[in-house]
Design a protein around this motif. Structure first.
Motif, PDB file in Angstrom:
ATOM      1  N   MET A  83      86.163  44.076  51.341  1.00 54.35           N
ATOM      2  CA  MET A  83      87.039  43.964  52.505  1.00 54.35           C
ATOM      3  C   MET A  83      86.453  43.076  53.600  1.00 54.35           C
ATOM      4  SD  MET A  83      86.830  47.818  54.062  1.00 54.35           S
ATOM      5  CE  MET A  83      85.293  48.580  54.591  1.00 54.35           C
ATOM      6  N   GLU A  84      85.137  43.065  53.725  1.00 47.26           N
ATOM      7  CA  GLU A  84      84.522  42.183  54.727  1.00 47.26           C
ATOM      8  C   GLU A  84      84.650  40.726  54.309  1.00 47.26           C
ATOM      9  OE1 GLU A  84      80.241  41.551  57.026  1.00 47.26           O
ATOM     10  OE2 GLU A  84      80.600  43.368  55.851  1.00 47.26           O
ATOM     11  N   THR A  89      88.601  44.036  57.200  1.00 44.70           N
ATOM     12  CA  THR A  89      87.955  45.317  57.500  1.00 44.70           C
ATOM     13  C   THR A  89      88.648  46.061  58.628  1.00 44.70           C
ATOM     14  OG1 THR A  89      85.802  44.471  56.745  1.00 44.70           O
ATOM     15  CG2 THR A  89      85.794  46.432  58.154  1.00 44.70           C
ATOM     16  N   GLN A  93      90.180  49.603  57.495  1.00 47.65           N
ATOM     17  CA  GLN A  93      89.243  50.714  57.702  1.00 47.65           C
ATOM     18  C   GLN A  93      89.923  51.948  58.291  1.00 47.65           C
ATOM     19  OE1 GLN A  93      85.791  50.702  56.682  1.00 47.65           O
ATOM     20  NE2 GLN A  93      86.355  52.860  56.906  1.00 47.65           N
TER      21      GLN A  93
END
Length: 260
Positions: A83-84, A89, A93
């Motif tokens: 995801m980063e 993110t 998240q």
């Protein structure tokens, strides 16, 4: 012929009974009766299961205990890893955190049910002298193995009947979004990010990422909730076997103190 077989069968039963009595005496080296031993084992199981369900059934019983906390399914692991890299993110998240919280809350609600304790007590009540000897002289988790073998299918149904509806009901009143739908949204958001990312590597496919195929969140949460429950039961069993402080009744002290 029939009489011979009947006599043989009765002889086997008698020998087994005598052997069981001797085994108990050898195992304990004490004057405890078989009925006291079995009663002590049943009491240990009641104490262990009641303690475990009370701990896990409390608010944050699952969520704040890293040993039993329910995380996202294995299928979602690439999302956590990438995801980063995808730059999403901040977008996903919060969805991850909400999904994890909801699964653990559903598990806590299931563990707190009176019916969960009833299922355990039904299995404990039917314990035989043979079961008792196997448990008493077995390893640190023999009682847990006994319980799991006799309760798992009923507990699976019991937990599923709570967890599935909880994960399918609206998270917030007036908002048409359940945890299952939230998880689907989470997967779709990640897959959209993968699509954009993969465009940059159209001519370099070995660097492209795979999309995630979503499975039932409830099935995953139910299985993990039961894993956590039996882990706690096992911990309680080990404590009663090894730690005099955990033997909260005189009967537990007499039985397990004799073994030690």
């Amino acid at each position: 012929m029939i009489k011979k077989l009947t006599f043989f069968s009765l002889s086997v039963v008698l020998l087994f009974t005598i052997s069981s009595c001797e085994d108990f005496d050898d195992a304990l080296g004490s004057n405890l009766s078989e009925s006291e031993i079995v009663a002590g084992l049943k009491e240990a199981l009641v104490v262990g299961t009641d303690t475990s369900t009370s701990i896990l059934g409390a608010t944050n019983g699952y969520l704040k205990d890293e040993a039993v906390k329910i995380f996202l399914p294995k299928e979602a692991q690439p999302m956590l890893e990438n995801m980063e890299k995808l730059g999403i993110t901040n977008l996903i998240q919060p969805l991850i955190d909400q999904t994890i919280t909801s699964m653990n809350r559903a598990a806590e609600e299931s563990a707190a049910l009176d019916s969960t304790k009833v299922i355990f007590k039904d299995a404990i009540t039917t314990m035989s002298i043979t079961d008792g000897y196997t448990i008493l002289t077995g390893n640190d988790s023999s009682a847990t193995v006994y319980l799991k073998g006799r309760t798992y299918s009923r507990l699976l149904s019991n937990f599923s009947n709570i967890i599935s509806p909880v994960l399918n009901k609206n998270l917030i009143s007036g908002v048409n979004l359940s945890t299952e739908e939230l998880y689907t949204k989470l997967i779709n958001t990640y897959n959209d990010g993968v699509s954009v990312y993969n465009l940059a590597y159209t001519f370099n496919p070995e660097k492209q990422l795979d999309k995630i195929t979503s499975n039932s969140l409830a099935e995953h949460a139910t299985g993990k909730a039961l894993d956590g429950l039996f882990l706690k039961v096992s911990e309680e069993e080990k404590a009663i076997r090894k730690d005099p402080v955990a033997r909260v009744t005189s009967l537990l002290e007499r039985v397990f103190g004799s073994v030690n």
